[in-house]
Design an enzyme around this catalytic site. Sequence first.
Site, PDB file in Angstrom:
ATOM      1  N   CYS A  63       0.840  -1.211   0.000  1.00 46.67           N
ATOM      2  CA  CYS A  63       0.000   0.000   0.000  1.00 46.67           C
ATOM      3  C   CYS A  63       0.870   1.254   0.000  1.00 46.67           C
ATOM      4  CB  CYS A  63      -0.910   0.015   1.224  1.00 46.67           C
ATOM      5  SG  CYS A  63      -2.012  -1.385   1.299  1.00 46.67           S
ATOM      6  N   ASP A 115     -20.220  13.292 -15.139  1.00 41.02           N
ATOM      7  CA  ASP A 115     -21.674  13.107 -14.988  1.00 41.02           C
ATOM      8  C   ASP A 115     -22.004  12.235 -13.777  1.00 41.02           C
ATOM      9  OD1 ASP A 115     -20.673  10.698 -15.879  1.00 41.02           O
ATOM     10  OD2 ASP A 115     -21.894  10.590 -17.696  1.00 41.02           O
TER      11      ASP A 115
END
Length: 228
Positions: A46, A139
């Site tokens: 990570c 959108d």
Amino acid sequence: MPGMLLGDIFPNFEADSTFGRMKLHDYLGDSWGVLFSHPRDFTPVCTTELGRAAQLSPEFSKRNVKLIGLSVDRLEEHHSWSKDIMAYNNMEPGSEFPFPIIADDRRELVETLGMLDPEEKDQSGMPLSARCVFVIGPDKKLKLSILYPATTGRNFDEILRVIDSLQLTAHNRVATPVDWRPGNSVMVPPSIPETEASTLFPAGVYTKDLPSGKKYLRYTPQPSAHQQ
Ligand code: BEZ
């Protein structure tokens, strides 16, 4: 990813992040978004992933994309771990980490958005978040999702590459082939008849001859302007 399909409006959740409380749609505004989860703060893979995402953040900004990290760790852990990531990247110690990381320590988002990796558990046996990537359009619709297990780190250059393809194909009736890079030829999709292709693509269409005799492998130079 139960329940979420390409084209669905991404949930307008509210959450605490290292940039403060955020409401997803308001935070994104007119930008594209990449919401990506990691299993745990202070873990090696990570750290390399968020380090690479931080290095590439100017490239995401250039494309009008906002990055948002997420894990089930607490806010204080995110803040403290960010310093490690910046040190791993040899970034200025006082500089600000370039994108927010959501603290989903109550696991509400990872559960509702299907971001869990059932194979990887914490010390109390609770599943950790997988390496999930959601690309959200201006959108607010889901444009792409990728789900990696905790044990496989992602390639953020690939995420930039798919954003280039998503942004190109959002405005042009083309598709991008395998390993496509900006500037390479693109493909004329099967939905465009031969008669329409020549007017739609004035730069020319090259059709590869194939043993089947079918004329579906059609290339055209990448359009430079937005075609509607
Ligand atoms: C890692 O980031 O190194 C990691 C986290 C959870 C499981 C496996 C690897």
